[in-house]
Design an enzyme around this catalytic site. Sequence first.
Site, mmCIF file in Angstrom:
data_model
loop_
_atom_site.group_PDB
_atom_site.id
_atom_site.type_symbol
_atom_site.label_atom_id
_atom_site.label_comp_id
_atom_site.label_asym_id
_atom_site.label_seq_id
_atom_site.Cartn_x
_atom_site.Cartn_y
_atom_site.Cartn_z
ATOM 1 N N GLU A 157 0.821 -1.213 0.000
ATOM 2 C CA GLU A 157 0.000 0.000 0.000
ATOM 3 C C GLU A 157 0.858 1.268 0.000
ATOM 4 O O GLU A 157 1.543 1.535 0.994
ATOM 5 C CB GLU A 157 -0.890 0.004 1.247
ATOM 6 C CG GLU A 157 -1.786 1.228 1.342
ATOM 7 C CD GLU A 157 -2.706 1.218 2.549
ATOM 8 O OE1 GLU A 157 -2.351 0.591 3.571
ATOM 9 O OE2 GLU A 157 -3.775 1.834 2.469
ATOM 10 N N GLU A 173 2.748 9.680 7.203
ATOM 11 C CA GLU A 173 2.756 8.415 7.954
ATOM 12 C C GLU A 173 4.003 7.577 7.702
ATOM 13 O O GLU A 173 4.384 6.772 8.538
ATOM 14 C CB GLU A 173 1.502 7.596 7.624
ATOM 15 C CG GLU A 173 0.232 8.278 8.105
ATOM 16 C CD GLU A 173 -1.026 7.482 7.766
ATOM 17 O OE1 GLU A 173 -1.107 6.310 8.129
ATOM 18 O OE2 GLU A 173 -1.928 8.063 7.131
ATOM 19 N N HIS A 200 -4.761 8.380 0.706
ATOM 20 C CA HIS A 200 -3.320 8.626 0.501
ATOM 21 C C HIS A 200 -3.068 9.187 -0.903
ATOM 22 O O HIS A 200 -2.260 10.102 -1.075
ATOM 23 C CB HIS A 200 -2.529 7.322 0.681
ATOM 24 C CG HIS A 200 -2.656 6.732 2.053
ATOM 25 N ND1 HIS A 200 -2.440 7.450 3.201
ATOM 26 C CD2 HIS A 200 -2.980 5.477 2.457
ATOM 27 C CE1 HIS A 200 -2.629 6.670 4.256
ATOM 28 N NE2 HIS A 200 -2.962 5.470 3.835
ATOM 29 N N HIS A 213 -8.670 0.696 -0.814
ATOM 30 C CA HIS A 213 -9.251 1.311 0.383
ATOM 31 C C HIS A 213 -9.951 2.590 -0.041
ATOM 32 O O HIS A 213 -9.359 3.402 -0.772
ATOM 33 C CB HIS A 213 -8.155 1.697 1.397
ATOM 34 C CG HIS A 213 -7.699 0.547 2.240
ATOM 35 N ND1 HIS A 213 -6.532 0.569 2.980
ATOM 36 C CD2 HIS A 213 -8.277 -0.672 2.468
ATOM 37 C CE1 HIS A 213 -6.405 -0.574 3.622
ATOM 38 N NE2 HIS A 213 -7.442 -1.349 3.333
ATOM 39 N N ARG A 266 -10.475 11.777 5.145
ATOM 40 C CA ARG A 266 -10.535 10.437 5.754
ATOM 41 C C ARG A 266 -11.871 10.139 6.424
ATOM 42 O O ARG A 266 -11.985 9.243 7.254
ATOM 43 C CB ARG A 266 -9.361 10.164 6.711
ATOM 44 C CG ARG A 266 -8.890 8.726 6.548
ATOM 45 C CD ARG A 266 -7.630 8.340 7.248
ATOM 46 N NE ARG A 266 -7.077 7.172 6.563
ATOM 47 C CZ ARG A 266 -5.955 6.566 6.850
ATOM 48 N NH1 ARG A 266 -5.209 6.999 7.838
ATOM 49 N NH2 ARG A 266 -5.544 5.520 6.175
ATOM 50 N N GLU A 299 -12.083 2.361 4.784
ATOM 51 C CA GLU A 299 -11.127 2.544 5.890
ATOM 52 C C GLU A 299 -11.161 4.026 6.271
ATOM 53 O O GLU A 299 -10.475 4.853 5.689
ATOM 54 C CB GLU A 299 -9.714 2.140 5.450
ATOM 55 C CG GLU A 299 -8.733 2.175 6.618
ATOM 56 C CD GLU A 299 -7.291 1.996 6.155
ATOM 57 O OE1 GLU A 299 -6.586 1.165 6.754
ATOM 58 O OE2 GLU A 299 -6.860 2.704 5.229
HETATM 59 C C1 LER Z 1 -2.453 3.581 6.949
HETATM 60 O O1 LER Z 1 -2.729 4.922 6.874
HETATM 61 C C2 LER Z 1 -3.380 2.816 6.091
HETATM 62 O O2 LER Z 1 -4.000 3.331 5.175
HETATM 63 C C3 LER Z 1 -3.524 1.408 6.377
HETATM 64 O O3 LER Z 1 -4.238 0.760 5.396
HETATM 65 C C4 LER Z 1 -2.130 0.859 6.625
HETATM 66 O O4 LER Z 1 -1.981 -0.453 6.769
HETATM 67 MN MN MN Z 2 -5.257 2.218 3.799
#
Ligand code: LER
Ligand code: MN
Length: 274
Positions: free
Chosen positions: A151, A157, A187, A210, A216, A245
């Site tokens: 990912e 991060e 991200h 995700h 977020r 997520e």
């Molecule tokens: C971390 O920000 C994230 O997106 C998770 O999926 C990391 O494993």
């Molecule tokens: Mn993620």
Amino acid sequence: MKCSIVLSLQPTVFEGVAYKGEWERHAAKMARLGYDGVELAVRDPRLLDITYLQKVLSSLGLEVPAIGTGQAYVEEGLSFTDPDEIVRRHALERVKAHIDFARLLRAQVIIGLIRGRAQEGISREQTMDWLVDALAECAQYAAPDVRLVVEPINRYETNLVNTVAEGLALIQAVGAHHVGLLFDTFHANIEEVSIEGAIRLAGRNLFHVHVADSNRWYPGAGHIDFASVIAALREIGYEGYLSLEVMPKPDADTCAQRAIALLRDLLGKTCQGV
Ligand code: LER
Ligand code: MN
């Protein structure tokens, strides 16, 4: 495409997950809302009763598209690139336990925060060598049936693998068909020139997605154009999961309900629960 949501099986300080602990209750609610699966965030799979977990999830008709491993880093500091060899070895052992667990559930294993960060005093070359070696060892252990998904994560991060282009370079260095990418819209919104362009670049190497909006929060609460994201995913022939997520804002149930409503609408499916 199908829809899932991340459930953390244990409490965690990680903010980007709406439901933590009490997973049986949350899984039952997600099945009622119309989710097809639950992605499980697992700190240490050796502490779980896997038979019980499989029984509960199959009685609810839920699949497990992927297992998250990042809590081993967030909660315990294990990573593939720690300067301490013993920590790196423990990280590898832990991810191998995640792979064993994933094999039973027919799930993919996420290589996210567990990769760690490039640290001061250690050359970037050395750090990348540790990362490629760890991933290659995991890939060998996971072959042929468990897929690993790397990912790209935003710069706040980690300083290792922030973009799809960097993710592709890493998986190419490992060179195994069952190692691909996880694309996280949150991200990508920070790191990529174009979200849709990055999806096209990932192409057939994209194994998992995700979804979270620019803040977020749940899709629809920020400024990412999810209709356009889904169109780009269709264009590359992606048939996997969209896995929610997100932070529990304004609260977990609102996120879960609003996200499935929007995603099902964009995917052109009827939503069972809302
Ligand atoms: C971390 O920000 C994230 O997106 C998770 O999926 C990391 O494993
Ligand atoms: Mn993620």
